[in-house]
Write an enzyme that holds these catalytic residues in place. Structure first.
Site, mmCIF file in Angstrom:
data_model
loop_
_atom_site.group_PDB
_atom_site.id
_atom_site.type_symbol
_atom_site.label_atom_id
_atom_site.label_comp_id
_atom_site.label_asym_id
_atom_site.label_seq_id
_atom_site.Cartn_x
_atom_site.Cartn_y
_atom_site.Cartn_z
ATOM 1 N N TYR A 154 -4.783 9.889 -2.367
ATOM 2 C CA TYR A 154 -4.906 8.807 -2.824
ATOM 3 C C TYR A 154 -4.226 8.565 -4.299
ATOM 4 C CZ TYR A 154 -7.088 5.744 0.668
ATOM 5 O OH TYR A 154 -7.387 4.907 1.882
ATOM 6 N N GLU A 161 3.454 5.392 -6.891
ATOM 7 C CA GLU A 161 3.864 4.045 -6.808
ATOM 8 C C GLU A 161 3.866 3.172 -8.190
ATOM 9 O OE1 GLU A 161 0.913 3.704 -2.800
ATOM 10 O OE2 GLU A 161 0.217 2.550 -4.501
#
Length: 232
Positions: A154, A161
């Site tokens: 994660y 991102e």
């Protein structure tokens, strides 16, 4: 993301169960291909997007179905967290990677797709085997991965991102014709950290529930013949 298993276990081979089994199995296979391409292309990561960019766009867009799965209560997952995860991924593949192809030579595209693909192989594989009622070692291995690997995957995915968003934003703000995208990216850069916190906290809560359930202890006890003290 979405728990793609029926909200209530259907009796027999229900249509929903068959559909979700096919969806999850196909999705696991699709992301396995992405993982394979990213890993085999690791030494020349600058070309990863040219190898699998369009494929990732299609596979990730197919995840829109998961919003409907949750909305129509075919699965247990909340609409809010599902929508948040799918929307963030679609922003990356459509508004960032597809619109600003020059930034995809960055290491961040490869690490992002690697984190996504491994997470999805685990998630979809877990759901598919769960729908089949599997009690195999493969299922329990994926169960372990599901509730532990997110601690690394994660943050890796979210940071990658964010880097790509920053790069796209830097290009967009220099181009007056892309002023609308600049506004979108400004919003994304502000909300990305709190959204990551929400999703990360959600997975931590899911893990805590799973550990408290004593499922793994029960399996170990079954295999060893030992008794298990039920969690209070």
């Amino acid at each position: 993301m979405a728990d793609n298993v029926p909200k209530k276990e259907p009796k027999g081979d229900g249509i929903v169960q068959k559909y979700l089994l096919i969806y999850n199995a196909a999705s696991a296979g699709a992301w396995a291909y992405v993982a394979f391409k990213v890993v085999t292309n690791a030494r020349s990561y600058a070309t990863t997007y040219s190898e699998i960019g369009d494929y990732v766009l299609v596979v990730q867009t197919a995840a829109l179905l998961e919003i409907f799965h949750s909305l129509f209560k075919l699965v247990r997952s909340p609409v809010t967290t599902t929508l948040m995860q799918v929307a963030s991924r679609l922003t990356l593949v459509w508004l960032v990677a597809d619109q600003f192809k020059t930034i995809n030579s960055s290491w961040a595209y490869s690490t992002m797709t690697f984190a996504w693909s491994v997470s999805e192989i685990i998630r979809y594989g877990y759901y598919a085997l769960n729908l089949m009622g599997s009690d195999s070692d493969y299922f329990w291995f994926l169960t372990f991965c599901r509730y532990h690997f997110f601690y690394v995957l994660y943050p890796l995915g979210a940071y990658s991102e964010y880097v790509l968003l920053q790069k796209a934003h830097a290009i967009a703000k220099e181009n007056p014709a892309q002023s609308q995208l600049t506004t979108v990216f400004n919003i994304c850069l502000w909300i990305w950290p709190p959204c990551f916190y929400i999703m990360y906290s959600h997975m931590q809560k899911q893990r805590a529930k799973f550990i408290k359930s004593g499922v793994l202890e029960a399996k170990e006890a079954k295999e060893t013949g030992a008794s298990v003290k039920k969690n209070e």
